[in-house]
Design an enzyme around this catalytic site. Structure first.
Site, short mmCIF file in Angstrom:
data_model
loop_
_atom_site.label_atom_id
_atom_site.label_comp_id
_atom_site.label_asym_id
_atom_site.label_seq_id
_atom_site.Cartn_x
_atom_site.Cartn_y
_atom_site.Cartn_z
N ILE A 25 0.82 -1.22 0.00
CA ILE A 25 0.00 0.00 0.00
C ILE A 25 0.85 1.27 0.00
O ILE A 25 0.32 2.37 -0.14
CB ILE A 25 -0.96 0.03 1.21
CG1 ILE A 25 -0.19 -0.11 2.53
CG2 ILE A 25 -2.01 -1.05 1.07
CD1 ILE A 25 -1.09 0.02 3.75
N GLY A 29 11.56 5.90 -0.19
CA GLY A 29 13.00 5.77 0.00
C GLY A 29 13.37 4.93 1.21
O GLY A 29 14.41 4.28 1.23
N MET A 30 12.51 4.94 2.25
CA MET A 30 12.82 4.18 3.45
C MET A 30 12.48 2.71 3.31
O MET A 30 13.12 1.87 3.93
CB MET A 30 12.04 4.74 4.65
CG MET A 30 12.63 6.00 5.24
SD MET A 30 11.92 6.38 6.86
CE MET A 30 10.18 6.20 6.58
N ASP A 152 8.68 14.36 10.90
CA ASP A 152 8.21 14.25 9.51
C ASP A 152 6.69 14.28 9.47
O ASP A 152 6.05 13.48 8.80
CB ASP A 152 8.74 12.94 8.90
CG ASP A 152 8.66 12.94 7.36
OD1 ASP A 152 8.56 14.04 6.77
OD2 ASP A 152 8.69 11.86 6.76
#
Length: 524
Positions: A25, A29-30, A152
């Site tokens: 889903i 980048g992580m 974030d």
């Protein structure tokens, strides 16, 4: 698995022998986010997989350690607006040639993320924006009391459930990746999303609750106007605008927005953290008069005004951390009807060896009064227990409770051995770390500055290294309080001295050099 990341590419993959991946889903980048099924409890969950190729070698071990610690600390935050953490760990050890990766198992939230919610309701009703922001303040107030900084906060990390309640995702994950070890192997740029990044975060300075409040201001501006206050084609261009441009007041874009709401958004977006509201609690109180009155919510799905009869208001006394409850007699042992200190200490050692830090903290906190009664407040036994208690509180992320313990230890040691005593200085250094973690940059800066002469007057190499680290913290805190000129001057001198001690290729001066380069680029 993919050859590049070592992460699953199709459903059916089993994590920890328990969580069966279903559908992908989200991906970035992580790593990835999957829906999955918990076979043991027969429930749907969400599983985040962190890419193993972000770091390697010893740095990977450090990432795993920090990841598990942050997951453990995050799991302690109890708030209905925060996604529940069920499990975390490492999948695989690489011994069979496969790649190991980190996983985090969370509550599955059924709803719409705030970015999609905004796109589906354009323009976004301003009472919805107020209600969403107020719910976020309630979450942030609980999170900052731990203390944890999200780092974030953005619409993609906020879910609006069908009953209108808001849930915050990815708490603690950004802080794991925003470390010297991970940044050394990549760009050296701060971790976060540029469009929502506070100036101090963009400059590589110390972050705190004030950083999340800035991101909340960006998010609120976007909900009210339909766009973030500072956009651009490059990350550097966006960050430069965050630092040097004033945001357009939202009433110029939507005149129906109340003046008080516009003024609050502008204060949240202040460049200097000290000019922003003092806390998420304060922001909530300012939003409260703007919330819809009773009976207004429509009852439609995904209406964020619906929950507001003030059920999730943050506690005003957010700084209070509950004291631990005394451990049971079966845990501590008894001796003549009194808790057995020696048995409790042995139990603490066992728990720490098993990584059960929170339980060890509670036993230490409960046994200290009995130890003082049996051996004397200033006895070596009690002093040793207090040191262990403070160290364990630090390791458990309970900085608010650790701070008074460290200050007491520092004062007692200084009274016995002088203010230049290395152990007293170490306690004061850890006190400064607590202040920094608690979002008090000015107080932390003052503490580090008062420590620096003691370290610089020592001649041992270990003390010189500590002096360099203190100077690095001072530079980052100067960025956090908005004194960029002094920060740049501090870091330039630090770079020169650290290169003389370590050599130019050492990770420490390399990191300082990256910060200066980034600072110069953004300031230019």
């Amino acid at each position: 698995m993919t050859a590049m990341t070592g992460l699953p590419t199709t459903g059916g993959h089993m994590i920890a022998g328990r969580y069966e991946l279903s559908s992908l889903i989200g991906q970035g980048g992580m790593g990835q986010v999957w829906t999955a099924y918990d076979r043991r409890l027969d429930r749907r969950v969400a599983v985040k997989l962190v890419r193993p190729d972000r770091v390697a070698g010893a740095e990977a071990d450090e990432l795993r350690r920090r990841f598990l610690r942050e997951c453990r600390v995050t799991a302690q935050v109890d708030h209905p607006g925060l996604v529940t953490v069920h499990d975390a760990g490492t999948e695989g050890d690489g011994s069979d040639g496969s790649t190991s990766f980190l996983y985090l198992v969370m509550q599955y939230v059924d709803g719409s993320d705030l970015a999609d919610h905004l796109a589906e309701h354009d323009p976004y009703p301003w009472p919805w924006a107020v209600s969403t922001a107020a719910q976020l303040c309630a979450v942030l107030s609980a999170v900052h009391a731990v203390p944890i900084v999200h780092r974030d906060l953005k619409p993609r990390n906020v879910m609006v459930k069908k009953d209108g309640t808001v849930t915050v995702l990815d708490l603690g994950v950004a802080s794991v990746l925003d470390t010297d070890t991970t940044r050394l192997t990549h760009t050296g740029s701060p971790i976060g999303t540029p469009a929502y990044m506070a100036p101090e975060q963009a400059m590589g300075g110390a972050v705190g609750p004030y950083t999340d409040l800035y991101a909340l201001g960006v998010l609120l501006h976007e909900l009210l106007s339909g766009d973030v206050p500072f956009a651009g084609t490059t990350a550097l261009g966006i960050l430069h605008r965050h630092l040097y441009e004033a945001p357009v007041p939202v009433r110029q874009l939507r005149p129906e927005v109340p003046e008080a709401l516009e003024a609050l958004v502008l204060r949240l977006l202040a460049k200097d953290p000290q000019h922003r509201p003092d806390s998420a609690q304060q922001v909530y109180e300012e939003l409260l008069p703007l919330l819809p009155s009773r009976g207004v919510p429509t009852g439609r799905p995904l209406d964020p005004t619906r929950p507001f009869l003030r059920p999730h208001a943050p506690w005003p006394d957010r700084a209070v951390t509950p004291a631990p409850q005394p451990a049971g007699a079966e845990m501590q042992g008894t001796q003549g009807g009194r808790p057995d200190v020696a048995r409790a200490v042995d139990e603490v050692k066992r728990l720490l060896g098993e990584g059960r830090i929170t339980q060890a903290v509670d036993i230490l906190g409960a046994i200290l009064p009995e130890a003082a009664a049996q051996h004397g407040e200033h006895s070596p036994v009690v002093r040793t227990l207090r040191k262990q208690y403070a160290a364990t509180l630090m390791d458990d992320g309970q900085y608010r409770r650790a701070l008074p313990e460290l200050r007491r230890l520092a004062d007692e040691r200084a009274a016995e051995a002088g203010h230049a005593d290395p152990q007293s200085l170490q306690f004061r250094y850890e006190s400064a770390q607590c202040l920094e973690a608690l979002g008090e940059p000015a107080a932390a800066l003052a503490e580090y500055r008062s420590l620096l002469p003691y370290y610089e007057n020592q001649y041992a190499t270990t003390d010189l290294r500590l002096a360099l680290e203190v100077r690095r913290r001072i530079g980052q805190l100067l960025l956090a309080v908005g004194d960029r000129g002094a920060a740049q001057e501090t870091l330039i001198r630090l770079l020169h001295d650290s290169e003389r001690l370590h050599g130019p290729a050492h990770p420490f001066p390399s990191e300082v050099r990256r910060t200066l380069q980034w600072l110069g680029q953004v300031r230019g």
